[in-house]
Design a protein around this motif. Structure first.
Motif, mmCIF file in Angstrom:
data_model
loop_
_atom_site.group_PDB
_atom_site.id
_atom_site.type_symbol
_atom_site.label_atom_id
_atom_site.label_comp_id
_atom_site.label_asym_id
_atom_site.label_seq_id
_atom_site.Cartn_x
_atom_site.Cartn_y
_atom_site.Cartn_z
ATOM 1 N N LEU A 68 0.840 -1.200 0.000
ATOM 2 C CA LEU A 68 0.000 0.000 0.000
ATOM 3 C C LEU A 68 0.870 1.243 0.000
ATOM 4 C CD1 LEU A 68 -2.695 -1.027 2.630
ATOM 5 C CD2 LEU A 68 -2.865 -1.094 0.133
ATOM 6 N N VAL A 69 0.473 2.222 -0.803
ATOM 7 C CA VAL A 69 1.199 3.483 -0.899
ATOM 8 C C VAL A 69 0.566 4.486 0.050
ATOM 9 C CG1 VAL A 69 1.828 5.378 -2.446
ATOM 10 C CG2 VAL A 69 1.836 3.026 -3.292
ATOM 11 N N GLY A 70 1.405 5.264 0.714
ATOM 12 C CA GLY A 70 0.912 6.285 1.629
ATOM 13 C C GLY A 70 1.967 7.351 1.855
ATOM 14 N N HIS A 71 1.738 8.178 2.869
ATOM 15 C CA HIS A 71 2.665 9.248 3.235
ATOM 16 C C HIS A 71 3.092 9.057 4.685
ATOM 17 C CE1 HIS A 71 0.709 11.287 -0.173
ATOM 18 N NE2 HIS A 71 1.841 11.953 -0.270
ATOM 19 N N ILE A 72 4.361 9.222 4.942
ATOM 20 C CA ILE A 72 4.888 9.291 6.309
ATOM 21 C C ILE A 72 5.831 10.480 6.348
ATOM 22 C CG2 ILE A 72 6.357 8.200 8.053
ATOM 23 C CD1 ILE A 72 5.260 5.526 7.264
ATOM 24 N N GLY A 73 5.562 11.406 7.230
ATOM 25 C CA GLY A 73 6.421 12.577 7.341
ATOM 26 C C GLY A 73 6.536 13.363 6.053
ATOM 27 N N GLY A 74 5.460 13.392 5.271
ATOM 28 C CA GLY A 74 5.464 14.146 4.022
ATOM 29 C C GLY A 74 6.143 13.443 2.863
ATOM 30 N N GLU A 75 6.577 12.195 3.057
ATOM 31 C CA GLU A 75 7.241 11.455 1.986
ATOM 32 C C GLU A 75 6.359 10.304 1.515
ATOM 33 O OE1 GLU A 75 11.821 11.342 2.528
ATOM 34 O OE2 GLU A 75 10.929 10.866 4.468
ATOM 35 N N LEU A 76 6.408 10.035 0.210
ATOM 36 C CA LEU A 76 5.682 8.894 -0.335
ATOM 37 C C LEU A 76 6.403 7.608 0.045
ATOM 38 C CD1 LEU A 76 4.753 10.104 -3.911
ATOM 39 C CD2 LEU A 76 3.171 9.431 -2.114
ATOM 40 N N VAL A 77 5.651 6.642 0.554
ATOM 41 C CA VAL A 77 6.212 5.364 0.966
ATOM 42 C C VAL A 77 5.321 4.234 0.470
ATOM 43 C CG1 VAL A 77 7.327 6.299 3.041
ATOM 44 C CG2 VAL A 77 5.012 5.374 3.188
ATOM 45 N N VAL A 78 5.900 3.033 0.460
ATOM 46 C CA VAL A 78 5.125 1.817 0.213
ATOM 47 C C VAL A 78 5.363 0.905 1.409
ATOM 48 C CG1 VAL A 78 6.982 0.738 -1.168
ATOM 49 C CG2 VAL A 78 4.623 -0.070 -1.375
ATOM 50 N N GLN A 85 6.931 -2.870 7.137
ATOM 51 C CA GLN A 85 7.906 -1.786 7.171
ATOM 52 C C GLN A 85 7.698 -0.912 5.936
ATOM 53 O OE1 GLN A 85 8.575 -4.935 6.243
ATOM 54 N NE2 GLN A 85 10.626 -5.179 5.406
ATOM 55 N N HIS A 86 8.020 0.374 6.051
ATOM 56 C CA HIS A 86 7.743 1.355 4.998
ATOM 57 C C HIS A 86 9.033 1.763 4.286
ATOM 58 C CE1 HIS A 86 4.339 1.699 7.780
ATOM 59 N NE2 HIS A 86 3.647 1.962 6.694
ATOM 60 N N PHE A 87 8.983 1.747 2.961
ATOM 61 C CA PHE A 87 10.117 2.141 2.139
ATOM 62 C C PHE A 87 9.787 3.416 1.372
ATOM 63 C CE2 PHE A 87 10.487 -2.402 2.744
ATOM 64 C CZ PHE A 87 11.822 -2.538 3.104
ATOM 65 N N ARG A 88 10.706 4.375 1.403
ATOM 66 C CA ARG A 88 10.525 5.619 0.663
ATOM 67 C C ARG A 88 10.646 5.326 -0.832
ATOM 68 N NH1 ARG A 88 13.708 6.716 5.121
ATOM 69 N NH2 ARG A 88 12.748 8.197 6.582
ATOM 70 N N LEU A 89 9.650 5.778 -1.597
ATOM 71 C CA LEU A 89 9.673 5.536 -3.040
ATOM 72 C C LEU A 89 10.792 6.310 -3.723
ATOM 73 C CD1 LEU A 89 5.869 5.437 -3.892
ATOM 74 C CD2 LEU A 89 7.468 3.528 -3.832
ATOM 75 N N ALA A 90 11.163 7.443 -3.175
ATOM 76 C CA ALA A 90 12.173 8.288 -3.809
ATOM 77 C C ALA A 90 13.569 7.657 -3.798
ATOM 78 C CB ALA A 90 12.217 9.660 -3.130
#
Length: 117
Positions: A68-78, A85-90
């Motif tokens: 699932l894609v979402g935002h954590i701390g203003g960053e796009l994550v999956v 665990q969340h990975f920054r898409l950037a």
């Protein structure tokens, strides 16, 4: 006098078409035996296309494209579907576990083709 050497040009490679993508979701392509998850996020701040390694480093399963894609701390994550665990898409870095990292590629549209570098 010799001209200065030019930096090598980035090699773009077609991997699928725009029609193969699903908005706000991931799809997976196989490139040279490696699975790459493509996330098409039209309307997102920043790029609307991301390419990230599909293999979850904690489980070893190829599942990131189903996350699932979402935002954590203003960053796009999956979020990994297995251990969440969340990975920054950037850049592929993990929010919760800095030692976990996913490889990323630059991605772009070239007409209807989706290309990665």
């Amino acid at each position: 006098m010799n001209a200065p050497a030019l930096a090598p040009s980035r090699s773009w490679r077609p991997v699928c078409t725009r029609q193969d993508l699903v908005a706000q979701s991931g799809v997976v392509v196989l490139v040279d035996g490696e699975q790459i998850a493509l996330f098409y996020l039209p309307g997102a701040e920043g790029p609307d296309l991301y390419a990230i390694e599909n293999r979850d480093p904690k489980s070893g399963a190829n599942v990131i494209g189903r996350g699932l894609v979402g935002h954590i701390g203003g960053e796009l994550v999956v979020a990994s579907p297995l251990y969440k665990q969340h990975f920054r898409l950037a850049d592929g870095s993990c929010v919760q576990f800095p030692e976990q990292q996913l490889r990323t590629w630059q991605a772009r549209f070239a007409g209807d083709a989706v290309e990665i570098a």
